[in-house]
Design a protein around this motif. Structure first.
Motif, PDB file in Angstrom:
ATOM      1  N   ASN A  12       0.947  -1.130  -0.104  1.00 23.61           N
ATOM      2  CA  ASN A  12      -0.070  -0.093   0.026  1.00 23.61           C
ATOM      3  C   ASN A  12       0.845   1.214  -0.130  1.00 23.61           C
ATOM      4  O   ASN A  12       0.424   2.183  -0.665  1.00 23.61           O
ATOM      5  CB  ASN A  12      -0.899   0.010   1.419  1.00 23.61           C
ATOM      6  N   GLY A  13       1.838   1.154   0.734  1.00 20.38           N
ATOM      7  CA  GLY A  13       2.947   2.440   0.609  1.00 20.38           C
ATOM      8  C   GLY A  13       3.461   2.422  -0.644  1.00 20.38           C
ATOM      9  O   GLY A  13       3.694   3.704  -1.073  1.00 20.38           O
ATOM     10  N   GLN A  16       0.761   4.288  -2.532  1.00 20.32           N
ATOM     11  CA  GLN A  16       0.623   5.534  -2.525  1.00 20.32           C
ATOM     12  C   GLN A  16       1.674   6.515  -3.053  1.00 20.32           C
ATOM     13  O   GLN A  16       1.356   7.709  -3.716  1.00 20.32           O
ATOM     14  CB  GLN A  16       0.494   5.848  -0.950  1.00 20.32           C
ATOM     15  N   TRP A  54       0.661  12.213   0.800  1.00 21.42           N
ATOM     16  CA  TRP A  54       0.536  10.759   0.557  1.00 21.42           C
ATOM     17  C   TRP A  54       1.941  10.275   0.569  1.00 21.42           C
ATOM     18  O   TRP A  54       2.055   9.077   0.883  1.00 21.42           O
ATOM     19  CB  TRP A  54      -0.069  10.879  -0.833  1.00 21.42           C
ATOM     20  N   TYR A  55       3.129  10.966   0.157  1.00 21.87           N
ATOM     21  CA  TYR A  55       4.293  10.524   0.263  1.00 21.87           C
ATOM     22  C   TYR A  55       4.575  10.427   1.747  1.00 21.87           C
ATOM     23  O   TYR A  55       5.259   9.153   2.194  1.00 21.87           O
ATOM     24  CB  TYR A  55       5.309  11.366  -0.074  1.00 21.87           C
ATOM     25  N   ALA A  58       2.960   7.266   3.249  1.00 25.07           N
ATOM     26  CA  ALA A  58       3.660   6.044   2.487  1.00 25.07           C
ATOM     27  C   ALA A  58       4.659   5.596   3.461  1.00 25.07           C
ATOM     28  O   ALA A  58       4.909   4.431   3.607  1.00 25.07           O
ATOM     29  CB  ALA A  58       4.085   6.327   1.034  1.00 25.07           C
ATOM     30  N   GLN A  61       3.808   4.056   6.527  1.00 21.22           N
ATOM     31  CA  GLN A  61       3.306   2.754   6.528  1.00 21.22           C
ATOM     32  C   GLN A  61       4.641   1.870   6.286  1.00 21.22           C
ATOM     33  O   GLN A  61       4.666   0.600   6.918  1.00 21.22           O
ATOM     34  CB  GLN A  61       2.409   2.476   5.356  1.00 21.22           C
ATOM     35  N   TRP A  62       5.518   2.093   5.607  1.00 20.34           N
ATOM     36  CA  TRP A  62       6.813   1.618   5.420  1.00 20.34           C
ATOM     37  C   TRP A  62       7.407   1.328   6.742  1.00 20.34           C
ATOM     38  O   TRP A  62       7.914   0.430   7.233  1.00 20.34           O
ATOM     39  CB  TRP A  62       7.813   1.939   4.658  1.00 20.34           C
TER      40      TRP A  62
END
Length: 140
Positions: A12-13, A16, A54-55, A58, A61-62
């Motif tokens: 998902n990351g 994004q 969004w960056y 992401a 999430q990572w």
């Protein structure tokens, strides 16, 4: 069916980053001589905020996927799901602001209140996910 939260967050990351990169490419169009007609219709400040958010989400999430991979007791699909939801939904108030909807303020008409509620839920999802992740990490 078993879902792997590390894989889900990593993929998902990446998605994004792709979407944010595509948005960044779109943002170049009004700057081109042949795309100047679009410049008056596009709120570049709101698009830039969406693009950068969004960056950042992401990368968040990572980071969570790294923690879950490194410390398996932190793995949780509900945490991953909350981060995925928050990762996509949290930048939307910036995008909506570009269309005249202030999702940062719980006021105005029904559309603005619904957008602000949705924005609040995205913040709550991220805060809940990180609280759960840290709790699982520290209470093993």
């Amino acid at each position: 069916m078993h879902f792997d939260p590390v894989f889900a967050l990593a993929c998902n990351g990446a998605a994004q980053v792709l979407v944010s990169s595509l948005l960044g490419t779109f943002m170049l169009i009004p700057l081109q001589p042949w795309g100047r007609k679009l410049a008056g219709r596009v709120n570049m400040k709101s698009l830039l905020a969406t693009h950068l958010d969004w960056y950042m989400l992401a990368f968040m999430q990572w980071g969570a996927s790294f923690m879950m991979a490194r410390w398996p007791t932190t793995q949780s699909m509900p945490v991953a799901a909350l981060l995925v939801f928050g990762g996509w939904a949290n930048p939307l108030p910036y995008l909506l602001r570009g269309f005249g909807i202030n999702a940062f303020v719980m006021g105005g008409g029904a559309m603005q209140r619904a957008a602000a509620t949705f924005a609040g839920l995205s913040v709550l999802a991220i805060l809940t996910a990180w609280s759960m992740l840290l709790w699982r990490m520290l209470h093993v």
